[in-house]
Write an enzyme that holds these catalytic residues in place. Sequence first.
Site, PDB file in Angstrom:
ATOM      1  N   ASN A  67      15.623  27.903   3.695  1.00 33.44           N
ATOM      2  CA  ASN A  67      14.211  28.253   3.502  1.00 33.44           C
ATOM      3  C   ASN A  67      13.952  28.732   2.078  1.00 33.44           C
ATOM      4  OD1 ASN A  67      14.118  27.688   6.168  1.00 33.44           O
ATOM      5  ND2 ASN A  67      13.714  29.775   6.872  1.00 33.44           N
ATOM      6  N   HIS A 118     -28.459  12.794 -16.723  1.00 36.59           N
ATOM      7  CA  HIS A 118     -29.000  11.945 -15.639  1.00 36.59           C
ATOM      8  C   HIS A 118     -28.768  10.460 -15.933  1.00 36.59           C
ATOM      9  CE1 HIS A 118     -31.303  15.570 -14.324  1.00 36.59           C
ATOM     10  NE2 HIS A 118     -31.356  15.756 -15.633  1.00 36.59           N
ATOM     11  N   SER A 166     -10.858 -12.834 -15.387  1.00 34.43           N
ATOM     12  CA  SER A 166     -11.211 -13.255 -14.033  1.00 34.43           C
ATOM     13  C   SER A 166     -10.588 -14.614 -13.774  1.00 34.43           C
ATOM     14  CB  SER A 166     -12.736 -13.349 -13.911  1.00 34.43           C
ATOM     15  OG  SER A 166     -13.088 -14.206 -12.844  1.00 34.43           O
ATOM     16  N   LYS A 212     -15.165 -13.276 -18.510  1.00 33.50           N
ATOM     17  CA  LYS A 212     -14.996 -11.878 -18.122  1.00 33.50           C
ATOM     18  C   LYS A 212     -13.885 -11.154 -18.870  1.00 33.50           C
ATOM     19  CE  LYS A 212     -16.378 -10.246 -14.455  1.00 33.50           C
ATOM     20  NZ  LYS A 212     -17.181  -9.120 -14.135  1.00 33.50           N
ATOM     21  N   ASN A 250     -12.447  -7.492 -18.021  1.00 35.51           N
ATOM     22  CA  ASN A 250     -12.625  -6.398 -17.067  1.00 35.51           C
ATOM     23  C   ASN A 250     -11.779  -5.168 -17.420  1.00 35.51           C
ATOM     24  OD1 ASN A 250     -14.403  -7.925 -15.496  1.00 35.51           O
ATOM     25  ND2 ASN A 250     -12.721  -8.839 -14.320  1.00 35.51           N
ATOM     26  N   GLU A 278     -10.529   1.270 -13.862  1.00 34.99           N
ATOM     27  CA  GLU A 278     -11.015   1.282 -12.478  1.00 34.99           C
ATOM     28  C   GLU A 278      -9.935   1.804 -11.535  1.00 34.99           C
ATOM     29  OE1 GLU A 278     -13.550  -2.431 -11.599  1.00 34.99           O
ATOM     30  OE2 GLU A 278     -12.470  -2.901 -13.445  1.00 34.99           O
ATOM     31  N   TYR A 320       8.686  30.583   7.324  1.00 39.74           N
ATOM     32  CA  TYR A 320       8.916  29.155   7.094  1.00 39.74           C
ATOM     33  C   TYR A 320       8.560  28.325   8.317  1.00 39.74           C
ATOM     34  CZ  TYR A 320      11.066  24.650   6.334  1.00 39.74           C
ATOM     35  OH  TYR A 320      11.241  23.303   6.216  1.00 39.74           O
ATOM     36  N   GLN A 363       7.901  20.879   4.727  1.00 41.20           N
ATOM     37  CA  GLN A 363       8.670  19.768   4.162  1.00 41.20           C
ATOM     38  C   GLN A 363       7.756  18.692   3.573  1.00 41.20           C
ATOM     39  OE1 GLN A 363      12.501  18.559   5.897  1.00 41.20           O
ATOM     40  NE2 GLN A 363      11.446  16.727   6.564  1.00 41.20           N
TER      41      GLN A 363
HETATM   42  N1  ARG Z   1      13.892  19.957   4.005  1.00 41.98           N
HETATM   43  C1  ARG Z   1      13.372  21.264   4.272  1.00 41.98           C
HETATM   44  C2  ARG Z   1      12.029  21.443   3.549  1.00 41.98           C
HETATM   45  O1  ARG Z   1      11.758  20.681   2.692  1.00 41.98           O
HETATM   46  C3  ARG Z   1      14.332  22.297   3.752  1.00 41.98           C
HETATM   47  C4  ARG Z   1      14.250  23.586   4.456  1.00 41.98           C
HETATM   48  C5  ARG Z   1      14.729  23.420   5.814  1.00 41.98           C
HETATM   49  N2  ARG Z   1      14.787  24.635   6.524  1.00 41.98           N
HETATM   50  C6  ARG Z   1      14.839  24.672   7.822  1.00 41.98           C
HETATM   51  N3  ARG Z   1      14.931  25.819   8.388  1.00 41.98           N
HETATM   52  N4  ARG Z   1      14.800  23.592   8.537  1.00 41.98           N
HETATM   53  O2  ARG Z   1      11.255  22.290   3.878  1.00 41.98           O
END
Ligand code: ARG
Length: 463
Positions: free
Chosen positions: A110, A156, A277, A283, A285, A290, A317, A322
């Site tokens: 985490n 405008h 084109s 053309k 473009n 774009e 967490y 992820q």
């Molecule tokens: N791949 C996970 C992420 O990007 C890493 C952390 C994972 N932690 C866990 N407790 N599963 O968040």
Amino acid sequence: MSLWSGRFDATPDADVFAYGKSLSVDRRLIDDDVTGSLAWAEALAQAGVLSVDDMKSIVGGLVAIRRAVHDDPSLIAAAADEDVHSFVERELVERIGDAGRRLHTGRSRNEQVSVDFRLYLMRRIPVIQHALAALVAAFADQAESAGNAVMPSYTHLRRAQPVLVAHMLLAHAAAFRRDVDRFSAARHECDLMPLGSGAIAGTAYAIDVHALAKRLGFSRVTANSIDTSGDRDFVAGFLHACAMAMIHLSRLAEDVILFTSEEFGFFELHDSVATGSSLMPQKKNPDPLELVRGKSGQAVGLLTGWLTTMKGTPSGYNKDFQEDKTSAFAAEDMVIGCTSTTATVIRTLALKTDRARAAASGFLLATEVADYLVGKGVPFRTAHEVTGHIVRDLYAAGRDFGSLALADWRRYSDRFDDGIFLAITPDAAVAAKKTPQSTGPGAVAAALAETRAWLEQAAVSFR
Ligand code: ARG
């Protein structure tokens, strides 16, 4: 085998495991994961948790893994591991044995993913800032070569007042300079060292987190382990900076698309950045612009999507997080690609001085007429009304200010004299502007010089 198999009786379902895998995305963090682990191994040794021998063997193993992946990216691209952290740990244990199994002491993925991602963004943001500075430099060069050329400005999307072409170019540069500042703020938000937070409650080992922060190049340490575990605000800050830059690129693209069209024709796109084109031979473009305009919608979506993902998560967490990397990497690639393509378009733009000047004459000099009367003592509101009558009559007759003789002017106000003929040219209109933000030639020259000084500073200040 995953990092967490001990608790389970059954092996993971292959499809479900594959669904949760993030290696194909987070392998971009490999260098940062190694950087974080090198520092963590040293911090563990300093705290007396790892022997110096184990620490040295871990350091050697990590450096070898980083080198192996650089030499052959397929090593990580083809790996079956759940994520980049699992990849590095498995490789480490395979290379150095049991010592490798000690690296994760007191640490959680985490906080590991948080430190990796913060390190990644802190080193990639300056790359984006350099790309933005190169675009600002393209505007500065074009502003310099535009000299005293004039063009209409618009509100405008109707002709408003004459301005120097350089002033219009530096207007866009000003927006991109704000983006550079916004990315500095986003980087500042990343600049907090999360290790020591553990999975959520902190770690039981006496790690010197301040020394660790310094070693990793962070200037601060996070304050609360629960907040750290669940904090992805820095990702939102980064995505916001990307979305704003893309919005500015999109608005610029729109201006250039309009100004290079047959209808406006103030600039010409270089052939090398235009497309033709398949059917209409005439053309030319502006496809690249774009595409920039089109992609900007996705940049806003990446920010909105990420904010929405964060909104539903309880504190601490959650695996939802992820998804942050998918969004941030997409935004990063988009901003860098769009900025450098746009810089090429701007650098190669050709000014069509005569067309631009012609469009900066006519009724958009009406404010000058009113100001002229003000200079002769007429209250502005009266001057505005008198000028409005002149415009209305001329417009009905299909003529403009240039067709009026002094006697005609004086029919509207006896305050008009010979000076009016000198006042109603685009150059006089521009030269009359006196404030530092204005299109007055002195102000624009100063703004250009200030932009050059900023560029010189920018080249050294992005870390
Ligand atoms: N791949 C996970 C992420 O990007 C890493 C952390 C994972 N932690 C866990 N407790 N599963 O968040």
